[in-house]
Design a protein around this motif. Structure first.
Motif, PDB file in Angstrom:
ATOM      1  N   ILE A 149       0.855  -1.179   0.000  1.00  0.00           N
ATOM      2  CA  ILE A 149       0.000   0.000   0.000  1.00  0.00           C
ATOM      3  C   ILE A 149       0.889   1.226   0.000  1.00  0.00           C
ATOM      4  O   ILE A 149       1.930   1.249   0.676  1.00  0.00           O
ATOM      5  N   GLY A 150       0.516   2.236  -0.775  1.00  0.00           N
ATOM      6  CA  GLY A 150       1.345   3.439  -0.823  1.00  0.00           C
ATOM      7  C   GLY A 150       0.654   4.588  -1.521  1.00  0.00           C
ATOM      8  O   GLY A 150      -0.573   4.686  -1.552  1.00  0.00           O
TER       9      GLY A 150
ATOM     10  N   LEU B 291      13.983 -11.932  -3.799  1.00  0.00           N
ATOM     11  CA  LEU B 291      12.876 -11.077  -3.366  1.00  0.00           C
ATOM     12  C   LEU B 291      13.274  -9.612  -3.233  1.00  0.00           C
ATOM     13  O   LEU B 291      12.611  -8.842  -2.536  1.00  0.00           O
ATOM     14  N   SER B 292      14.304  -9.192  -3.926  1.00  0.00           N
ATOM     15  CA  SER B 292      14.734  -7.796  -3.863  1.00  0.00           C
ATOM     16  C   SER B 292      13.946  -6.901  -4.817  1.00  0.00           C
ATOM     17  O   SER B 292      14.069  -5.668  -4.740  1.00  0.00           O
ATOM     18  N   ALA B 293      13.127  -7.498  -5.695  1.00  0.00           N
ATOM     19  CA  ALA B 293      12.370  -6.708  -6.659  1.00  0.00           C
ATOM     20  C   ALA B 293      11.269  -7.569  -7.257  1.00  0.00           C
ATOM     21  O   ALA B 293      11.361  -8.808  -7.277  1.00  0.00           O
ATOM     22  N   VAL B 294      10.241  -6.886  -7.739  1.00  0.00           N
ATOM     23  CA  VAL B 294       9.218  -7.517  -8.560  1.00  0.00           C
ATOM     24  C   VAL B 294       8.876  -6.523  -9.663  1.00  0.00           C
ATOM     25  O   VAL B 294       8.445  -5.410  -9.394  1.00  0.00           O
ATOM     26  N   GLY B 295       9.125  -6.930 -10.897  1.00  0.00           N
ATOM     27  CA  GLY B 295       8.987  -5.983 -11.997  1.00  0.00           C
ATOM     28  C   GLY B 295       9.900  -4.793 -11.776  1.00  0.00           C
ATOM     29  O   GLY B 295      11.097  -4.940 -11.509  1.00  0.00           O
ATOM     30  N   GLU B 296       9.331  -3.583 -11.859  1.00  0.00           N
ATOM     31  CA  GLU B 296      10.095  -2.353 -11.657  1.00  0.00           C
ATOM     32  C   GLU B 296      10.017  -1.843 -10.222  1.00  0.00           C
ATOM     33  O   GLU B 296      10.471  -0.731  -9.938  1.00  0.00           O
ATOM     34  N   LEU B 297       9.434  -2.639  -9.320  1.00  0.00           N
ATOM     35  CA  LEU B 297       9.394  -2.278  -7.904  1.00  0.00           C
ATOM     36  C   LEU B 297      10.628  -2.828  -7.203  1.00  0.00           C
ATOM     37  O   LEU B 297      10.897  -4.028  -7.261  1.00  0.00           O
ATOM     38  N   ARG B 298      11.362  -1.963  -6.536  1.00  0.00           N
ATOM     39  CA  ARG B 298      12.533  -2.365  -5.758  1.00  0.00           C
ATOM     40  C   ARG B 298      12.143  -2.434  -4.277  1.00  0.00           C
ATOM     41  O   ARG B 298      11.410  -1.581  -3.780  1.00  0.00           O
ATOM     42  N   PHE B 299      12.679  -3.440  -3.600  1.00  0.00           N
ATOM     43  CA  PHE B 299      12.265  -3.725  -2.231  1.00  0.00           C
ATOM     44  C   PHE B 299      13.440  -3.588  -1.278  1.00  0.00           C
ATOM     45  O   PHE B 299      14.530  -4.107  -1.542  1.00  0.00           O
ATOM     46  N   THR B 300      13.215  -2.907  -0.141  1.00  0.00           N
ATOM     47  CA  THR B 300      14.193  -2.785   0.936  1.00  0.00           C
ATOM     48  C   THR B 300      13.621  -3.432   2.182  1.00  0.00           C
ATOM     49  O   THR B 300      12.588  -3.000   2.697  1.00  0.00           O
TER      50      THR B 300
ATOM     51  N   GLY C 170      10.144   2.740  -6.951  1.00  0.00           N
ATOM     52  CA  GLY C 170      10.112   2.380  -8.361  1.00  0.00           C
ATOM     53  C   GLY C 170       8.726   2.520  -8.943  1.00  0.00           C
ATOM     54  O   GLY C 170       7.958   3.400  -8.540  1.00  0.00           O
ATOM     55  N   ALA C 171       8.382   1.650  -9.888  1.00  0.00           N
ATOM     56  CA  ALA C 171       7.127   1.776 -10.630  1.00  0.00           C
ATOM     57  C   ALA C 171       6.298   0.501 -10.522  1.00  0.00           C
ATOM     58  O   ALA C 171       6.811  -0.611 -10.597  1.00  0.00           O
TER      59      ALA C 171
ATOM     60  N   PRO D 280       3.368  -2.114 -12.069  1.00  0.00           N
ATOM     61  CA  PRO D 280       3.016  -2.534 -13.423  1.00  0.00           C
ATOM     62  C   PRO D 280       2.062  -1.528 -14.060  1.00  0.00           C
ATOM     63  O   PRO D 280       1.107  -1.076 -13.429  1.00  0.00           O
ATOM     64  N   GLY D 281       2.355  -1.155 -15.284  1.00  0.00           N
ATOM     65  CA  GLY D 281       1.613  -0.088 -15.940  1.00  0.00           C
ATOM     66  C   GLY D 281       2.340   1.233 -15.921  1.00  0.00           C
ATOM     67  O   GLY D 281       1.942   2.178 -16.609  1.00  0.00           O
ATOM     68  N   GLY D 282       3.426   1.329 -15.114  1.00  0.00           N
ATOM     69  CA  GLY D 282       4.280   2.496 -15.162  1.00  0.00           C
ATOM     70  C   GLY D 282       4.031   3.559 -14.122  1.00  0.00           C
ATOM     71  O   GLY D 282       4.739   4.576 -14.109  1.00  0.00           O
ATOM     72  N   LEU D 283       3.071   3.381 -13.221  1.00  0.00           N
ATOM     73  CA  LEU D 283       2.783   4.399 -12.207  1.00  0.00           C
ATOM     74  C   LEU D 283       3.912   4.429 -11.180  1.00  0.00           C
ATOM     75  O   LEU D 283       4.194   3.441 -10.509  1.00  0.00           O
ATOM     76  N   GLU D 284       4.561   5.591 -11.052  1.00  0.00           N
ATOM     77  CA  GLU D 284       5.712   5.734 -10.155  1.00  0.00           C
ATOM     78  C   GLU D 284       5.260   5.917  -8.713  1.00  0.00           C
ATOM     79  O   GLU D 284       4.320   6.654  -8.428  1.00  0.00           O
ATOM     80  N   LEU D 285       5.958   5.241  -7.786  1.00  0.00           N
ATOM     81  CA  LEU D 285       5.647   5.364  -6.370  1.00  0.00           C
ATOM     82  C   LEU D 285       6.346   6.566  -5.746  1.00  0.00           C
ATOM     83  O   LEU D 285       7.530   6.808  -6.001  1.00  0.00           O
ATOM     84  N   GLU D 286       5.615   7.276  -4.905  1.00  0.00           N
ATOM     85  CA  GLU D 286       6.216   8.225  -3.980  1.00  0.00           C
ATOM     86  C   GLU D 286       6.627   7.496  -2.707  1.00  0.00           C
ATOM     87  O   GLU D 286       7.678   7.772  -2.122  1.00  0.00           O
ATOM     88  N   SER D 287       5.778   6.545  -2.273  1.00  0.00           N
ATOM     89  CA  SER D 287       6.075   5.734  -1.099  1.00  0.00           C
ATOM     90  C   SER D 287       5.293   4.429  -1.212  1.00  0.00           C
ATOM     91  O   SER D 287       4.241   4.376  -1.860  1.00  0.00           O
TER      92      SER D 287
END
Length: 254
Positions: free
Chosen positions: A150-151, A196-205, A232-233, A235-242
């Motif tokens: 969620i973000g 599990l450090s990423a899924v698609g263009e989402l990077r995970f910490t 990161g982004a 799926p579909g390209g929407l960029e995350l702020e958080s």
């Protein structure tokens, strides 16, 4: 019966026993697995609570994760008092092995209440809840990777996601969903990093992780679910702020 998988309104037209109705303990030689997982994902505290029945054997758990890396776990959630305002969710029924599996996912669920653990207390109030209800007659060997979070997007919209590979992951009529301002949209498959450090263009910490490694005569389970933050982004390209949530890997014979 309609050809599976089915997503959305068509699920309720299927001639299948589905929750909340009673489901048979066995179907085509496979035992029923059923669970309900509720979670809160946010920047100050994250938590999950689970209630499962695997072949009739009950299991309950909870975990509270903090950004400093501390993780509290247990079986009885005495210090967690939360109310979830549930909605209809996204339902999917998929074939699996010789039978079928069902799930309903809800994200951005309004939650209110408190969490008390480790001598600290946090208030929870807002659309930070996630609910996973699943049931079915899974194949003997089941393996999946999963992410939920969620973000907020960079343009200020509330977002949430549910991404998976291994179960309910057909090219269409999958459980893969991105919610934007509460509206669900199915999205294309995206690959998970092995670690599990990423899924698609989402990077995970990672903050910290729940783990279980069970080896019994009739069941073997290797499980890891880290809590953490995302960048990161979607799926579909929407960029995350958080973004806050979990990654998961589960390899089980049951």
């Amino acid at each position: 019966m309609a050809t599976l998988p089915i997503r959305g309104d068509g699920v309720r037209a299927l001639d299948l026993p589905l929750p909340p109705a009673r489901m048979p303990a066995l179907r085509r030689g496979r035992p029923l697995k059923r669970w309900r997982y509720v979670a809160v994902y946010g920047p100050e505290v994250m938590l999950c609570m689970g209630d499962a029945r695997i072949a009739g054997v009950p299991q309950r758990w909870w975990a509270v994760a903090l950004p400093d890396g501390r993780l509290f776990e247990g079986g009885r959630a005495d210090g967690i008092e939360l109310s979830f305002e549930e909605g209809p969710g996204v339902e999917v029924v998929s074939p699996h092995g010789r039978s079928f599996i069902w799930t309903r996912k809800q994200a951005g669920v309004p939650v209110s209440g408190s969490v008390r653990v480790g001598g600290q207390e946090w208030r929870v109030d807002g659309p930070v809840g996630f609910i996973d209800e699943s049931a079915g007659y899974h194949a003997r060997h089941t393996r999946w990777r999963w992410s939920a979070g969620i973000g907020r997007s960079r343009d200020g919209r509330a977002v949430a996601w549910n991404l998976v590979e291994g179960v309910h992951d057909a090219p269409v009529a999958s459980e893969r969903t991105v919610w934007v301002e509460g509206e669900p949209h199915e999205v294309e498959p995206v690959p998970f990093a092995e670690d599990l450090s990423a899924v698609g263009e989402l990077r995970f910490t990672e903050w910290c992780a729940r783990e279980d490694h069970t080896n019994r005569l009739i069941m073997r389970s290797d499980y890891r679910q880290p809590f953490g933050s995302f960048a990161g982004a979607l799926p579909g390209g929407l960029e995350l702020e958080s973004g806050y949530g979990v990654m998961e890997w589960h390899d089980v014979r049951w």
